[in-house]
Design an enzyme around this catalytic site. Sequence first.
Site, PDB file in Angstrom:
ATOM      1  N   LYS A   1       0.760  -1.276   0.050  1.00 40.80           N
ATOM      2  CA  LYS A   1      -0.077  -0.018  -0.035  1.00 40.80           C
ATOM      3  C   LYS A   1       0.824   1.310  -0.113  1.00 40.80           C
ATOM      4  O   LYS A   1       1.862   1.287   0.813  1.00 40.80           O
ATOM      5  CB  LYS A   1      -0.753   0.022   1.274  1.00 40.80           C
ATOM      6  CG  LYS A   1      -2.057   1.168   1.292  1.00 40.80           C
ATOM      7  CD  LYS A   1      -3.085   0.644   0.358  1.00 40.80           C
ATOM      8  CE  LYS A   1      -3.998   1.796  -0.010  1.00 40.80           C
ATOM      9  NZ  LYS A   1      -3.624   2.721  -1.198  1.00 40.80           N
TER      10      LYS A   1
ATOM     11  N   LYS B   1       4.379   2.373   8.893  1.00 44.51           N
ATOM     12  CA  LYS B   1       2.861   3.133   9.018  1.00 44.51           C
ATOM     13  C   LYS B   1       1.969   2.453   9.027  1.00 44.51           C
ATOM     14  O   LYS B   1       0.916   2.314  10.051  1.00 44.51           O
ATOM     15  CB  LYS B   1       2.534   4.206   7.826  1.00 44.51           C
ATOM     16  CG  LYS B   1       1.602   5.152   8.192  1.00 44.51           C
ATOM     17  CD  LYS B   1       1.384   6.176   6.966  1.00 44.51           C
ATOM     18  CE  LYS B   1       2.645   7.166   6.700  1.00 44.51           C
ATOM     19  NZ  LYS B   1       2.522   8.060   5.791  1.00 44.51           N
TER      20      LYS B   1
ATOM     21  N   LYS C   1       5.394   2.196  -2.546  1.00 45.27           N
ATOM     22  CA  LYS C   1       5.472   3.301  -3.151  1.00 45.27           C
ATOM     23  C   LYS C   1       5.933   3.327  -4.594  1.00 45.27           C
ATOM     24  O   LYS C   1       6.483   2.571  -5.100  1.00 45.27           O
ATOM     25  CB  LYS C   1       6.512   4.123  -2.307  1.00 45.27           C
ATOM     26  CG  LYS C   1       6.112   5.582  -2.393  1.00 45.27           C
ATOM     27  CD  LYS C   1       4.923   6.183  -1.265  1.00 45.27           C
ATOM     28  CE  LYS C   1       4.507   7.398  -1.392  1.00 45.27           C
ATOM     29  NZ  LYS C   1       3.638   7.724  -0.215  1.00 45.27           N
TER      30      LYS C   1
ATOM     31  N   THR D   1      -5.943  12.657   5.568  1.00 50.17           N
ATOM     32  CA  THR D   1      -4.619  12.940   6.102  1.00 50.17           C
ATOM     33  C   THR D   1      -4.536  14.106   7.121  1.00 50.17           C
ATOM     34  O   THR D   1      -3.807  14.008   8.134  1.00 50.17           O
ATOM     35  CB  THR D   1      -3.366  12.891   5.077  1.00 50.17           C
ATOM     36  OG1 THR D   1      -3.640  11.803   4.133  1.00 50.17           O
ATOM     37  CG2 THR D   1      -2.027  12.973   5.634  1.00 50.17           C
TER      38      THR D   1
ATOM     39  N   ASN E   1      -3.424  19.369   0.538  1.00 48.28           N
ATOM     40  CA  ASN E   1      -4.407  18.676   0.966  1.00 48.28           C
ATOM     41  C   ASN E   1      -4.073  18.447   2.516  1.00 48.28           C
ATOM     42  O   ASN E   1      -5.078  18.596   3.170  1.00 48.28           O
ATOM     43  CB  ASN E   1      -4.814  17.001   0.517  1.00 48.28           C
ATOM     44  CG  ASN E   1      -5.368  17.222  -0.827  1.00 48.28           C
ATOM     45  OD1 ASN E   1      -5.965  18.158  -1.448  1.00 48.28           O
ATOM     46  ND2 ASN E   1      -5.348  16.232  -1.602  1.00 48.28           N
TER      47      ASN E   1
ATOM     48  N   SER F   1      -7.919   5.245   3.083  1.00 46.01           N
ATOM     49  CA  SER F   1      -7.582   4.148   1.893  1.00 46.01           C
ATOM     50  C   SER F   1      -8.014   2.550   2.161  1.00 46.01           C
ATOM     51  O   SER F   1      -8.549   2.167   1.256  1.00 46.01           O
ATOM     52  CB  SER F   1      -6.072   4.321   1.540  1.00 46.01           C
ATOM     53  OG  SER F   1      -5.916   5.339   0.784  1.00 46.01           O
TER      54      SER F   1
END
Length: 424
Positions: free
Chosen positions: A77, A101, A113, A197, A228, A356
Amino acid sequence: MSNLSYVNNNNGAWQTYLTQIERVAPYLSEDLQDYIDTLKRPKRALIVDVPIVMDDGSIQHFEGYRVQHNLSRGPGKGGIRYHPDVELGEVMALSAWMTIKTAVVNLPFGGAKGGIRVDPRKLSVRELERLTRRFTSEISHIIGPQQDIPAPDVGTNPRIMGWMMDTFSTGQGHTVTGVVTGKPVHLGGSLGRVRATGRGVFVTGVQAAQRIKLPVEGSRVAVQGFGNVGSEAAFLFNKAQAKVVCVQDHTGTIFNPEGLDIKSLQAYVAETQGIVGFEGAQAISNDAFWDVEMDILVPAALEGQITVERAKTLTAKLILEGANGPTYPEADDELQKRGITVVPDVICNAGGVTVSYFEWVQDMASYFWSESEINERLDKLMIQAIDDVWQTSETNQCSLRTAAYILACERILKARKERGIFPG
């Protein structure tokens, strides 16, 4: 050998991550220390050429990456970054931080990533779509709802995720909404995702402030980055009666000791794409941002922003890492020595990956929740996560960052140990 020979990035993000892993190793049980090298190298790193036909008919080549750092606890992820400075070492570090995380928040994911070395602002919409679709096709054999689930990051957005989902789905012969998250809501995206976030930064910040007896109301907040994450965190702190006195973005830095009108600033940025020129503040130099009198600092831009020199003079009592890897390890030491509390990125900005996860679950079930349900679930998970980290910190007499890594590494390495090594 702890580093990888093909990454000449000794002082970069990957080295920062490796240092963080080295620091947590002594806190792990002996049987888990046998597996710690698992965390010092990615499981899989893919570099792809992304050729596209430009609007003028010329052909340009861009370099793209997808790194899957660890998949012991579930599918990979992590976001997709479009930025001129994207390179392998950075993507490796970002994927590793995603491993940590997701484990800290206890989501059933591993870390991944991706990115392309490109300035998306220099491409037309059609060129951006061609770039995204070609990149998706190049990495399509290693992504999927049960393999690796990309999401937006710096330089990407829900529209780009929609193109990725459509391209992947075309190759499968049917719609696969769960291959990416952060999509437009009408394409299977989740309500609350865009603000998640920043909301997580605020929620964890409030919890930390309570523990160090720092009143949020009336506190002075400085925010670096007004995308954001930074804009939503600033809005929520402003709503909670804190004074956002300084904001910095890619266009410059603005300051108002009485507090900025964040709602007006958001509207201004939506129109102008930058904070400079906003009438409700004065412009100051970018370096002056770090000298502003503040109680709470929210670094929500790129990694490597808080150096030792800046750590020595910061006036903040609480730092909330909205960005990934904004603090160098040596700066961490200085901040801890000065008694400044740092809520680390791997928990502070985990609101995005948490929602997510909610989006992925909703896509799998084809059943969608209301925004209030999502925010309630998000707040509950974030509060539980920071409670766990704070307790681990007190038990081990260590920083919150080390505590977060202790929790995460224990969960990841236990999964690695129990899965075993194939072949035996």
